[in-house]
Design a protein around this motif. Sequence first.
Motif, PDB file in Angstrom:
ATOM      1  N   MET A  42       0.838  -1.203   0.000  1.00 21.63           N
ATOM      2  CA  MET A  42       0.000   0.000   0.000  1.00 21.63           C
ATOM      3  C   MET A  42       0.877   1.259   0.000  1.00 21.63           C
ATOM      4  O   MET A  42       0.640   2.189  -0.739  1.00 21.63           O
ATOM      5  CB  MET A  42      -0.889  -0.040   1.237  1.00 21.63           C
ATOM      6  N   ILE A  43       1.878   1.261   0.870  1.00 20.55           N
ATOM      7  CA  ILE A  43       2.839   2.363   0.854  1.00 20.55           C
ATOM      8  C   ILE A  43       4.135   1.803   0.302  1.00 20.55           C
ATOM      9  O   ILE A  43       4.688   0.858   0.847  1.00 20.55           O
ATOM     10  CB  ILE A  43       3.099   2.908   2.277  1.00 20.55           C
ATOM     11  N   ASN A  44       4.616   2.367  -0.792  1.00 20.80           N
ATOM     12  CA  ASN A  44       5.851   1.815  -1.347  1.00 20.80           C
ATOM     13  C   ASN A  44       7.072   2.518  -0.751  1.00 20.80           C
ATOM     14  O   ASN A  44       6.956   3.459   0.032  1.00 20.80           O
ATOM     15  CB  ASN A  44       5.837   1.903  -2.868  1.00 20.80           C
ATOM     16  N   LYS A  45       8.232   2.041  -1.149  1.00 24.06           N
ATOM     17  CA  LYS A  45       9.481   2.560  -0.583  1.00 24.06           C
ATOM     18  C   LYS A  45       9.638   4.059  -0.807  1.00 24.06           C
ATOM     19  O   LYS A  45      10.133   4.786   0.049  1.00 24.06           O
ATOM     20  CB  LYS A  45      10.664   1.825  -1.221  1.00 24.06           C
ATOM     21  N   LYS A  46       9.200   4.473  -1.997  1.00 19.44           N
ATOM     22  CA  LYS A  46       9.362   5.881  -2.359  1.00 19.44           C
ATOM     23  C   LYS A  46       8.593   6.775  -1.376  1.00 19.44           C
ATOM     24  O   LYS A  46       9.105   7.792  -0.902  1.00 19.44           O
ATOM     25  CB  LYS A  46       8.829   6.078  -3.785  1.00 19.44           C
ATOM     26  N   ILE A  47       7.375   6.339  -1.069  1.00 16.30           N
ATOM     27  CA  ILE A  47       6.562   7.148  -0.147  1.00 16.30           C
ATOM     28  C   ILE A  47       7.175   7.143   1.252  1.00 16.30           C
ATOM     29  O   ILE A  47       7.232   8.171   1.922  1.00 16.30           O
ATOM     30  CB  ILE A  47       5.104   6.635  -0.123  1.00 16.30           C
ATOM     31  N   PHE A  48       7.665   5.981   1.666  1.00 15.83           N
ATOM     32  CA  PHE A  48       8.306   5.915   2.981  1.00 15.83           C
ATOM     33  C   PHE A  48       9.482   6.889   3.064  1.00 15.83           C
ATOM     34  O   PHE A  48       9.697   7.545   4.073  1.00 15.83           O
ATOM     35  CB  PHE A  48       8.779   4.490   3.284  1.00 15.83           C
ATOM     36  N   LYS A  49      10.225   6.960   1.968  1.00 20.09           N
ATOM     37  CA  LYS A  49      11.367   7.878   1.932  1.00 20.09           C
ATOM     38  C   LYS A  49      10.901   9.319   2.085  1.00 20.09           C
ATOM     39  O   LYS A  49      11.496  10.111   2.822  1.00 20.09           O
ATOM     40  CB  LYS A  49      12.119   7.712   0.606  1.00 20.09           C
ATOM     41  N   LEU A  50       9.835   9.649   1.354  1.00 20.20           N
ATOM     42  CA  LEU A  50       9.310  11.017   1.413  1.00 20.20           C
ATOM     43  C   LEU A  50       8.802  11.352   2.817  1.00 20.20           C
ATOM     44  O   LEU A  50       8.954  12.473   3.293  1.00 20.20           O
ATOM     45  CB  LEU A  50       8.186  11.193   0.382  1.00 20.20           C
ATOM     46  N   ILE A  51       8.222  10.344   3.463  1.00 16.12           N
ATOM     47  CA  ILE A  51       7.756  10.560   4.843  1.00 16.12           C
ATOM     48  C   ILE A  51       8.957  10.845   5.739  1.00 16.12           C
ATOM     49  O   ILE A  51       8.966  11.771   6.538  1.00 16.12           O
ATOM     50  CB  ILE A  51       6.988   9.323   5.361  1.00 16.12           C
ATOM     51  N   LYS A  52       9.975  10.046   5.554  1.00 18.53           N
ATOM     52  CA  LYS A  52      11.178  10.168   6.370  1.00 18.53           C
ATOM     53  C   LYS A  52      11.827  11.545   6.209  1.00 18.53           C
ATOM     54  O   LYS A  52      12.317  12.141   7.164  1.00 18.53           O
ATOM     55  CB  LYS A  52      12.157   9.071   5.949  1.00 18.53           C
TER      56      LYS A  52
ATOM     57  N   TYR B 298      -7.998   6.304   2.215  1.00 17.84           N
ATOM     58  CA  TYR B 298      -9.434   6.282   1.933  1.00 17.84           C
ATOM     59  C   TYR B 298      -9.814   5.027   1.181  1.00 17.84           C
ATOM     60  O   TYR B 298      -9.009   4.440   0.454  1.00 17.84           O
ATOM     61  CB  TYR B 298      -9.839   7.521   1.129  1.00 17.84           C
ATOM     62  N   ASN B 299     -11.024   4.598   1.409  1.00 17.61           N
ATOM     63  CA  ASN B 299     -11.636   3.565   0.588  1.00 17.61           C
ATOM     64  C   ASN B 299     -13.122   3.559   0.905  1.00 17.61           C
ATOM     65  O   ASN B 299     -13.509   3.471   2.063  1.00 17.61           O
ATOM     66  CB  ASN B 299     -11.031   2.189   0.864  1.00 17.61           C
ATOM     67  N   ASN B 300     -13.929   3.693  -0.121  1.00 14.94           N
ATOM     68  CA  ASN B 300     -15.369   3.748   0.117  1.00 14.94           C
ATOM     69  C   ASN B 300     -16.028   2.385  -0.008  1.00 14.94           C
ATOM     70  O   ASN B 300     -17.155   2.194   0.395  1.00 14.94           O
ATOM     71  CB  ASN B 300     -16.025   4.708  -0.877  1.00 14.94           C
ATOM     72  N   LYS B 301     -15.296   1.438  -0.585  1.00 13.53           N
ATOM     73  CA  LYS B 301     -15.928   0.149  -0.874  1.00 13.53           C
ATOM     74  C   LYS B 301     -15.956  -0.769   0.339  1.00 13.53           C
ATOM     75  O   LYS B 301     -16.889  -1.511   0.534  1.00 13.53           O
ATOM     76  CB  LYS B 301     -15.201  -0.541  -2.024  1.00 13.53           C
ATOM     77  N   TYR B 302     -14.892  -0.754   1.107  1.00 12.87           N
ATOM     78  CA  TYR B 302     -14.916  -1.607   2.288  1.00 12.87           C
ATOM     79  C   TYR B 302     -14.222  -0.927   3.458  1.00 12.87           C
ATOM     80  O   TYR B 302     -13.435  -0.005   3.294  1.00 12.87           O
ATOM     81  CB  TYR B 302     -14.304  -2.981   2.025  1.00 12.87           C
ATOM     82  N   LEU B 303     -14.556  -1.410   4.631  1.00 11.41           N
ATOM     83  CA  LEU B 303     -14.056  -0.817   5.865  1.00 11.41           C
ATOM     84  C   LEU B 303     -12.534  -0.954   5.937  1.00 11.41           C
ATOM     85  O   LEU B 303     -11.990  -2.023   5.709  1.00 11.41           O
ATOM     86  CB  LEU B 303     -14.701  -1.545   7.046  1.00 11.41           C
ATOM     87  N   ILE B 304     -11.890   0.144   6.243  1.00 11.81           N
ATOM     88  CA  ILE B 304     -10.432   0.109   6.351  1.00 11.81           C
ATOM     89  C   ILE B 304     -10.040  -0.540   7.673  1.00 11.81           C
ATOM     90  O   ILE B 304     -10.577  -0.206   8.722  1.00 11.81           O
ATOM     91  CB  ILE B 304      -9.860   1.537   6.262  1.00 11.81           C
ATOM     92  N   ASN B 305      -9.134  -1.478   7.588  1.00  9.88           N
ATOM     93  CA  ASN B 305      -8.676  -2.158   8.800  1.00  9.88           C
ATOM     94  C   ASN B 305      -7.654  -1.274   9.523  1.00  9.88           C
ATOM     95  O   ASN B 305      -6.525  -1.112   9.074  1.00  9.88           O
ATOM     96  CB  ASN B 305      -8.065  -3.501   8.399  1.00  9.88           C
ATOM     97  N   ILE B 306      -8.071  -0.717  10.653  1.00  6.79           N
ATOM     98  CA  ILE B 306      -7.206   0.219  11.379  1.00  6.79           C
ATOM     99  C   ILE B 306      -5.912  -0.466  11.817  1.00  6.79           C
ATOM    100  O   ILE B 306      -4.852   0.143  11.869  1.00  6.79           O
ATOM    101  CB  ILE B 306      -7.948   0.810  12.600  1.00  6.79           C
ATOM    102  N   ASN B 307      -6.003  -1.766  12.108  1.00  3.51           N
ATOM    103  CA  ASN B 307      -4.792  -2.467  12.546  1.00  3.51           C
ATOM    104  C   ASN B 307      -3.693  -2.452  11.493  1.00  3.51           C
ATOM    105  O   ASN B 307      -2.519  -2.385  11.821  1.00  3.51           O
ATOM    106  CB  ASN B 307      -5.121  -3.912  12.924  1.00  3.51           C
ATOM    107  N   SER B 308      -4.105  -2.517  10.228  1.00  7.25           N
ATOM    108  CA  SER B 308      -3.067  -2.496   9.196  1.00  7.25           C
ATOM    109  C   SER B 308      -2.456  -1.095   9.083  1.00  7.25           C
ATOM    110  O   SER B 308      -1.280  -0.942   8.785  1.00  7.25           O
ATOM    111  CB  SER B 308      -3.605  -2.994   7.858  1.00  7.25           C
ATOM    112  N   ILE B 309      -3.260  -0.074   9.364  1.00  5.86           N
ATOM    113  CA  ILE B 309      -2.715   1.291   9.380  1.00  5.86           C
ATOM    114  C   ILE B 309      -1.751   1.429  10.564  1.00  5.86           C
ATOM    115  O   ILE B 309      -0.671   2.013  10.454  1.00  5.86           O
ATOM    116  CB  ILE B 309      -3.855   2.336   9.537  1.00  5.86           C
ATOM    117  N   LYS B 310      -2.145   0.838  11.687  1.00  6.46           N
ATOM    118  CA  LYS B 310      -1.291   0.929  12.881  1.00  6.46           C
ATOM    119  C   LYS B 310       0.047   0.232  12.659  1.00  6.46           C
ATOM    120  O   LYS B 310       1.065   0.625  13.205  1.00  6.46           O
ATOM    121  CB  LYS B 310      -2.006   0.314  14.087  1.00  6.46           C
ATOM    122  N   LYS B 311       0.008  -0.817  11.861  1.00 11.29           N
ATOM    123  CA  LYS B 311       1.240  -1.539  11.566  1.00 11.29           C
ATOM    124  C   LYS B 311       2.211  -0.636  10.795  1.00 11.29           C
ATOM    125  O   LYS B 311       3.415  -0.636  11.049  1.00 11.29           O
ATOM    126  CB  LYS B 311       0.918  -2.791  10.753  1.00 11.29           C
ATOM    127  N   ILE B 312       1.658   0.127   9.870  1.00 10.11           N
ATOM    128  CA  ILE B 312       2.486   1.072   9.109  1.00 10.11           C
ATOM    129  C   ILE B 312       3.093   2.098  10.065  1.00 10.11           C
ATOM    130  O   ILE B 312       4.271   2.439   9.983  1.00 10.11           O
ATOM    131  CB  ILE B 312       1.630   1.779   8.030  1.00 10.11           C
TER     132      ILE B 312
END
Length: 285
Positions: free
Chosen positions: A1-11, A21-35
Amino acid sequence: MINKKIFKLIKKNKINNILFYNNKYLININSIKKIIKYILCTKKKKICNKCLSCNLYNNNNHPDFLIINSLYYKNNIEFNKNIKIKKLKLLNKFLNFSNICSKKKIILIYYAEYLNKNSFNYLINFLENKKRNLLIILVTNNIQNVNFSILFKFFKILYKKNNFKKKILKNNYINKIILQLIKIKINSSFKKFLNIIKNIPLNIIINVILKFLEDIIFFKFTKNVKNFLYYKIHISFLSKKIKNIYIIYNIINIINNKLDLINKKKKFNILYFKEILLNYLYIYK
Ligand SMILES: [Zn+2]
């Protein structure tokens, strides 16, 4: 979902605001927390689970990470409610302290569609005055209802479920292994066992065995399980069968040593594996 390039930019502080965002299905907060855990970890290649940051994170006690959500509970049922300014005022408090163990401070807000108008304005104002080294992550299942200025200011990432597939696969693996662990008997041939689990990565198999043993011990002392709730009945049954619970500690040590060896050689060695199974069976003797 987040590639290396984006991680670098965050850093590099080039990306400071992210909207998942996603309107089709509920976003799993745990996977966001893992990031988030990954970004906070002070070892950079993968989540190390050893550094101070990971430890604090695992204890839900990370000083550089703040969650603000729209959830509230009534009679144990979960609801979403508008996020009021009062909640957002925590942001300032949070930023009054400098970073304690990670390079970045991270604020996670979900769900963004529950920010009311006042809260939006507060957040926008906050974003304009915020310090560097701060990452704000918003999550929404309803992007149409997210304020336009937020959409404009945030780096938008479509949440994808690809992790989900992996998780299902992993769960299938775990079920397969545990069913075998429950069924296997002393003097049984290992061929069948091996046949059923032959496509599963060895480190997963061994880790499941270790976690399973952990549960057996845990049950003995607490009458509960912590890893495989679904198999509580089986674990309870096996736990009762074991007379000397302390032998499991030894077995866990032995298996852990084998795991180290296997990790070093990175090759599947059937002999090691048989030894591990024999050790596993030994506890029921
Ligand atoms: Zn770490």
